[in-house]
Scaffold this motif. Sequence first.
Motif, PDB file in Angstrom:
ATOM      1  N   PHE A 219     -11.050 -16.606-101.678  1.00 16.12           N
ATOM      2  CA  PHE A 219      -9.668 -16.177-101.473  1.00 16.12           C
ATOM      3  C   PHE A 219      -8.977 -17.007-100.387  1.00 16.12           C
ATOM      4  N   LEU A 220      -9.482 -16.888 -99.148  1.00 16.78           N
ATOM      5  CA  LEU A 220      -8.909 -17.602 -98.007  1.00 16.78           C
ATOM      6  C   LEU A 220     -10.001 -18.356 -97.267  1.00 16.78           C
ATOM      7  N   GLY A 221      -9.614 -19.463 -96.636  1.00 13.97           N
ATOM      8  CA  GLY A 221     -10.546 -20.180 -95.801  1.00 13.97           C
ATOM      9  C   GLY A 221     -10.683 -19.508 -94.449  1.00 13.97           C
ATOM     10  N   ALA A 380     -21.225  -9.512-103.271  1.00 15.00           N
ATOM     11  CA  ALA A 380     -19.765  -9.448-103.359  1.00 15.00           C
ATOM     12  C   ALA A 380     -19.077 -10.304-102.303  1.00 15.00           C
ATOM     13  N   MET A 381     -17.898 -10.806-102.663  1.00 11.80           N
ATOM     14  CA  MET A 381     -17.043 -11.516-101.708  1.00 11.80           C
ATOM     15  C   MET A 381     -16.425 -10.491-100.761  1.00 11.80           C
ATOM     16  N   PRO A 382     -16.689 -10.576 -99.461  1.00  9.53           N
ATOM     17  CA  PRO A 382     -16.036  -9.635 -98.543  1.00  9.53           C
ATOM     18  C   PRO A 382     -14.536  -9.942 -98.483  1.00  9.53           C
ATOM     19  N   GLU A 383     -13.725  -8.903 -98.516  1.00  6.99           N
ATOM     20  CA  GLU A 383     -12.288  -9.124 -98.408  1.00  6.99           C
ATOM     21  C   GLU A 383     -11.974  -9.643 -97.009  1.00  6.99           C
ATOM     22  N   PRO A 384     -11.329 -10.811 -96.895  1.00 15.08           N
ATOM     23  CA  PRO A 384     -11.054 -11.363 -95.569  1.00 15.08           C
ATOM     24  C   PRO A 384     -10.036 -10.525 -94.815  1.00 15.08           C
TER      25      PRO A 384
END
Length: 424
Positions: A219-221, A380-384
């Motif tokens: 999603f974001l760097g 899972a990708m942790p929400e930044p």
Amino acid sequence: MRLHHGVRLAVVLGLLATGVACSGGDGSGGDGKVQLTVLSHYGSDPAKAGLDKMIAQWNQENPDVQVKSEVVKFDDLLTTLTVRQTGGRGADIVSAYGLWGGQLQKANVVAKVPDDVAQKIKASYSPAALGAVTTGDTLLGYPTELNTYALFYNKKILAAAGVTKPPATWAELADTAKKVAKRDAKGNVQVEGLSLIQDGDNKSAHPFLSLLDAAGGSFLGEDGTAQFAGEQGKAALGLEADLAGAKATDPSIMPTKQFRSGGVAMAIQAGWWVGSLKTQMAGKYSDVGVAPIPGPAAGSKGSLAYGFFMGVNQRSKHPDEAWKFLTWLNEHQGSAGVTGMGEYLAGMGLIPPRTADAATLKKSLDDPNLVPIYDAAEYAMPEPNLAGAYEAKTALHNAIMTVLADGKSPDEALTQAAKAVKPQ
């Protein structure tokens, strides 16, 4: 716990005028007792009753440090946290959505986690839970609620179309969605193949980010720059655009309403939905299956994890006592080798973020649908939660909707959204 559409910042003036849920004084009683306040959105049962029970146990065992719970609606929580902090009336302990972490850190709401507490947390919680409550290198507090996304499907609808197992690749996902989708002679949707819009947090963003994760994207760097407009993002949104073009998905349909009545065959949704479906569908819940969200190739899978945390207010006059209570709240043992907080969260259908709790409870899960939801916490990708992450997700949501609802090019929509993301 289910996330709502957004935070109504317009209530700021009202909160300032009325002093909603204010805690006054210096936090000490006339008898020398320390009074701590906990601010959360746990205003309805079973969440409220469970937290109140644990606080009552602490108060009975610790007469010199008394804790009081204060509650606001989730939609008002971020505004209340920031407004009360500005006015010097913040609660000693705050419960907050991980996505707000960078914002709260920037506003000096959350205090640094003591080194000894941070070491224990980092050694005891799942990667997804830690990621969801860490901004940069800074841990915000104890991970509490944790939700991951999975693919929910109606076994009966799929079987009627000759599909005997859930999709394991994007190609199978698209094929199944198109195969089961049904419309009447007037074009009205009777059965939606795959739901990609939620009546929850920023609607379409979380399902897209789960597909993005399954494709190996992000999603974001770390610096807050947009990463979602690369090849993986364009492929994920291209899949959604294909389904919309084939009328196998329809952004006007809310799965939380139509799935239970057979109007949606598949949906990408958060784990809390299991508890809701059990209540809503009763005997028909046996038709529900849950599987990992597939990626482009066989064996690939993805998910998004979002979490909540409890931390200590930077302005608390009793930080030592606040951390002592918070440590007890999250670490005291309940029954069967699971912490009291683990039991509390599992009782609401949520994944306990503490690794040992999840491992113990997973052995005795009475619902196989919970297994892929628990498993997703490991990948899972942790929400930044950098400062600006909330605004970035809103920009992403808007881009996705122009594709699903208006037929805009996925590449163009994501490129424009990425340009709108401003690292803070």
